[in-house]
Design a protein around this motif. Sequence first.
Motif, PDB file in Angstrom:
ATOM      1  N   ALA A  73      -7.465  -1.877   1.165  1.00 45.26           N
ATOM      2  CA  ALA A  73      -7.298  -2.778   2.307  1.00 45.26           C
ATOM      3  C   ALA A  73      -7.828  -2.095   3.568  1.00 45.26           C
ATOM      4  CB  ALA A  73      -5.829  -3.137   2.485  1.00 45.26           C
ATOM      5  N   PRO A 105     -11.324  -6.125  -0.762  1.00 44.56           N
ATOM      6  CA  PRO A 105     -10.029  -5.496  -0.477  1.00 44.56           C
ATOM      7  C   PRO A 105      -9.154  -5.260  -1.702  1.00 44.56           C
ATOM      8  CG  PRO A 105      -9.843  -7.842  -0.190  1.00 44.56           C
ATOM      9  CD  PRO A 105     -11.257  -7.596  -0.647  1.00 44.56           C
ATOM     10  N   GLU A 106      -9.625  -5.601  -2.896  1.00 47.73           N
ATOM     11  CA  GLU A 106      -8.744  -5.555  -4.068  1.00 47.73           C
ATOM     12  C   GLU A 106      -8.095  -4.184  -4.266  1.00 47.73           C
ATOM     13  OE1 GLU A 106     -11.506  -8.915  -4.406  1.00 47.73           O
ATOM     14  OE2 GLU A 106     -11.779  -6.762  -4.019  1.00 47.73           O
ATOM     15  N   GLU A 107      -8.890  -3.106  -4.089  1.00 47.44           N
ATOM     16  CA  GLU A 107      -8.366  -1.758  -4.285  1.00 47.44           C
ATOM     17  C   GLU A 107      -8.141  -1.016  -2.972  1.00 47.44           C
ATOM     18  OE1 GLU A 107     -11.118   0.286  -6.724  1.00 47.44           O
ATOM     19  OE2 GLU A 107     -10.976  -1.118  -8.401  1.00 47.44           O
ATOM     20  N   SER A 164      -7.867  -7.319   4.151  1.00 48.77           N
ATOM     21  CA  SER A 164      -6.566  -6.746   3.788  1.00 48.77           C
ATOM     22  C   SER A 164      -5.727  -7.735   2.983  1.00 48.77           C
ATOM     23  CB  SER A 164      -5.789  -6.316   5.034  1.00 48.77           C
ATOM     24  OG  SER A 164      -5.527  -7.422   5.881  1.00 48.77           O
ATOM     25  N   CYS A 176       0.847  -1.196   0.000  1.00 51.43           N
ATOM     26  CA  CYS A 176       0.000   0.000   0.000  1.00 51.43           C
ATOM     27  C   CYS A 176       0.885   1.250   0.000  1.00 51.43           C
ATOM     28  CB  CYS A 176      -0.906   0.013   1.224  1.00 51.43           C
ATOM     29  SG  CYS A 176      -2.045  -1.396   1.317  1.00 51.43           S
ATOM     30  N   ASP A 179      -5.452   3.758  -0.473  1.00 50.52           N
ATOM     31  CA  ASP A 179      -5.538   2.324  -0.773  1.00 50.52           C
ATOM     32  C   ASP A 179      -5.475   1.447   0.474  1.00 50.52           C
ATOM     33  OD1 ASP A 179      -2.885   2.653  -0.132  1.00 50.52           O
ATOM     34  OD2 ASP A 179      -2.100   2.051  -2.097  1.00 50.52           O
ATOM     35  N   CYS A 180      -5.419   2.069   1.662  1.00 47.09           N
ATOM     36  CA  CYS A 180      -5.492   1.283   2.896  1.00 47.09           C
ATOM     37  C   CYS A 180      -6.079   2.154   4.000  1.00 47.09           C
ATOM     38  CB  CYS A 180      -4.133   0.721   3.300  1.00 47.09           C
ATOM     39  SG  CYS A 180      -2.827   1.943   3.523  1.00 47.09           S
ATOM     40  N   PHE A 210      -5.733  -7.600  -0.877  1.00 45.24           N
ATOM     41  CA  PHE A 210      -5.341  -6.372  -1.580  1.00 45.24           C
ATOM     42  C   PHE A 210      -4.505  -6.702  -2.813  1.00 45.24           C
ATOM     43  CE2 PHE A 210      -2.245  -2.849  -2.122  1.00 45.24           C
ATOM     44  CZ  PHE A 210      -3.147  -1.843  -2.442  1.00 45.24           C
TER      45      PHE A 210
END
Length: 353
Positions: A280, A276-278, A340, A189, A251-252, A343
């Motif tokens: 987390a 969680p792909e994009e 997570s 991330c 992104d997290c 991700f």
Amino acid sequence: MAGRGGTASGRPTVKDVAELAGVSTATVSFVLSGKGGVSPQRVQRVQDAAKQLGYQGNKAARALRTGSTHSIVVIVPDITNPFYGEVVRGIDAVAQAAGADVLLCNANSDVERERQYLTRFAHSDVAGIIYSPMSVTTAQDPEVRRAVAAGPPLVLVDEPLPDFGNASIGVDNDDGARQVARHFADLGCTTPAVINGPPDMPTSAVRANAFVDEAAKLGLPVDDRVAFAPIRTLQGITEGLNMLQANPAVDCLFAGDDLLAALLMSELVKLGRSVPEELAICGFDDIDWAPLLRPTLSSIHQPKMELGSKACELLLVSPELRGAFHAEVLPVTLVVRDSSAGFRGHAPPARDT
């Protein structure tokens, strides 16, 4: 119909004891609650009748009326939060083994109700108070501080407050937040954000500050992507969503509470964000149903029942609580789940250990 010997359920009542002893129900109540003003002969008759009938009475109700020294008062912000349910289970297990009653007081996220509970029971003769604060506001109230200082022993759970009570039992919030930051860095991330509880809560501030500090050390500056809001409220969800919409590159996300994490995760999916792909997400508490969410929720595990049991042990086993303030801090661990682990935003970079 129930005759002498009890109600329809078979349990003897105060009326049954009064009839057998040949006294009024008021006299029975006075004798069994330990109040004076009853002749020794009548006291003996009531005690003999109660023993003969096997009358136990309602200890919890009696403790509420009299402030029994066998009672432990537990004050929590919101009993519907699974975190507090587990803490109370730990308290109850130790109290039951010691023959003590637990009087549970739900503040229902109301600071005034919390204040009333503290002042009421600080002036009573209970064995002690176990208190999980919802904010520092109540502990700063002069009337509350005077009452607590002169009242029974008080143990804080989850939230350490300066110069308040006799002891505290909590977890290593600093380390837990840093574990989350390192986990996000390992995932690859690049743009972290934080949504946490009220800023005047010590745990909220510690978790947010530790995460921001550790992320910066790992080359993941958080900048201004930090939001504080009441946990599990519409305002909290709104604050989090507004921050994420204003920062689409995030992104997290570290949420300082599992309930807040779960609610945000649900809303983000509705808005089309791929979790969680994009994005987390990791929470804090590891409540029982974190593994049941979809996606399952990564979280910092707190030993919730142990927090409760240790708090109760401090009250029941440690008469030295009237001395120097006693504090215990329990370790926490990161539990990685789908929210997570799934991700896919970046390939994880190498990181020094």
